[in-house]
Design an enzyme around this catalytic site. Structure first.
Site, PDB file in Angstrom:
ATOM      1  CG  ASP A  47      -1.866   1.141   1.262  1.00 39.69           C
ATOM      2  OD1 ASP A  47      -2.534   1.375   0.237  1.00 39.69           O
ATOM      3  OD2 ASP A  47      -1.931   1.830   2.295  1.00 39.69           O
ATOM      4  CG  ASP A  49      -2.236   7.528   0.245  1.00 41.14           C
ATOM      5  OD1 ASP A  49      -1.630   8.600   0.190  1.00 41.14           O
ATOM      6  OD2 ASP A  49      -2.937   7.073  -0.674  1.00 41.14           O
TER       7      ASP A  49
END
Length: 381
Positions: A47, A49
């Site tokens: 991922d 953010d």
């Protein structure tokens, strides 16, 4: 999963954890990893953010951690629910932050949504985008026709995150959905991390449209397994590891696709959130940040009715959890990274709440435990 690497599938590589009559099946996180994950897994599905950057800035140490992972032979794929930017823009941002990436390494939730819409409605179907430039770009790349208004009779509205989304776009989406268009959300993340703290995410604005229309959207991003599965297909991963900061998207998404997971605490998930996680969102490994890729992870071992991780022992009882620190680590595992006590608490709580998530009341048995609980925001819970 089939790939060209020589690394074995992840399952057998976890360090052993005792199985006793009291604890016949250790919860996730109990097993740990006897070797650094970047030596056990051929691909990290990362991922972005809250894991590699927060807002415009890199998470401290993230670039160096990825460089070490690549040096160990691990390949990297980037899987983001943020739909605002194109894969090219995401790759350029990562590269600018010292984490070299190509557009082909990036899977966005806009791409996932565009694929779903194209499969359902066919090439050239009219679609109204709501969100950042990445939403419209993904729709065009999938062969769909992007329109600007509900008056153009779109068959679908695809809504993704965009910093400039306002009343006008939301109103147009409402009119289109009430007129019969299918509402598709790239993701339902209610929040996003930022240097200023937690801010509204796409899910908050999706909620505006669904509240007014009375219709729940089709959500195509994580935790739906399609994004991680696509990254596995592109990389040929044989032993992938999902790395993320969110329980309800990254960790649940990894579990749905059948991959081990590493939760990092550099984003939105707090220790209290982790303790309360349901069985579908409990990670296999835990680290402060993505630097957890290049170090072994301690297991959590049963000691009668208690659970031990290094020098920390946690016990679950009718009146909640108790944490204490002992004089020795006992198991000879990796050096404490500051999270061993939290690991012990999680496993003790999850062993007592096997089939459900539940908040935990935690008390300290000594000063060291009291200091640790304060650091994790668990004091007085």
């Amino acid at each position: 999963m089939v790939g060209a690497t020589g690394r074995a599938p992840a399952g057998p590589l976890w360090s052993d954890s005792p199985v006793t009559s009291e604890h016949p099946s250790p919860p996730p996180l109990a097993r740990g990893a006897a070797q650094a994950p970047d030596t056990l897994h051929d691909v990290a599905l990362l991922d972005l953010d809250g894991v590699l950057y927060v807002g415009p800035d890199a998470v401290p140490g993230a670039a160096e951690a990825l460089e070490r992972a690549r040096a160990a032979g691990m390949r990297l794929g980037f899987v983001t629910n943020n739909a605002a930017r194109t894969p090219q823009e995401v790759a350029a941002h990562l590269t600018d932050l010292g984490m070299p990436a190509d557009a082909g390494d990036v899977i966005t939730s806009s791409q996932a949504a565009a694929t779903v819409v194209a499969q359902r409605f066919g090439d050239g179907a009219a679609v109204l985008p709501v969100g950042g430039p990445g939403v419209a770009a993904a729709l065009r790349d999938a062969g769909l026709r992007v329109v600007d208004s509900a008056e153009d009779d779109p068959v679908a509205v695809v809504q993704g995150y965009g910093r400039d989304v306002g009343w006008t776009q939301l109103a147009e989406a409402v009119v289109a959905v009430r007129g019969g268009a299918t509402h598709v959300a790239t993701n339902a993340d209610a929040t996003i991390p930022s240097p200023r703290g937690v801010l509204p995410g796409n899910g908050a604005l999706v909620g505006v449209v669904s509240t007014v229309t009375g219709q729940q959207p089709l959500v195509t991003g994580k935790p739906d397994p399609a994004m991680h599965a696509e990254c596995v297909r592109r990389t040929g991963a044989r032993s992938p590891l999902v790395v993320g900061d969110r329980l309800d998207t990254d960790i649940e998404g990894g579990r749905r696709v059948g991959a081990p997971t590493l939760l990092v605490l550099s984003g939105v998930t707090t220790p209290a959130d982790l303790l309360a996680a349901g069985p579908e969102a409990r990670p296999d490994l835990l680290a402060e940040d993505v630097g957890g890729l290049d170090r072994p992870h301690p297991g959590v071992r049963a000691e009668g009715e208690a659970w031990r991780c290094g020098a920390w022992v946690a016990t679950a009882g009718d009146d909640g959890l108790e944490l204490r620190r002992t004089d020795d680590a006992a198991d000879g595992g990796p050096e404490d990274d500051g999270l061993d006590g939290l690991r012990a608490l999680c496993v003790a709580h999850w062993a007592a709440t096997v089939d459900r998530g539940a908040p935990a009341d935690v008390r300290a048995a000594d000063d060291a435990a009291r200091e640790a609980l304060g650091r994790w925001g668990l004091a007085g819970r």
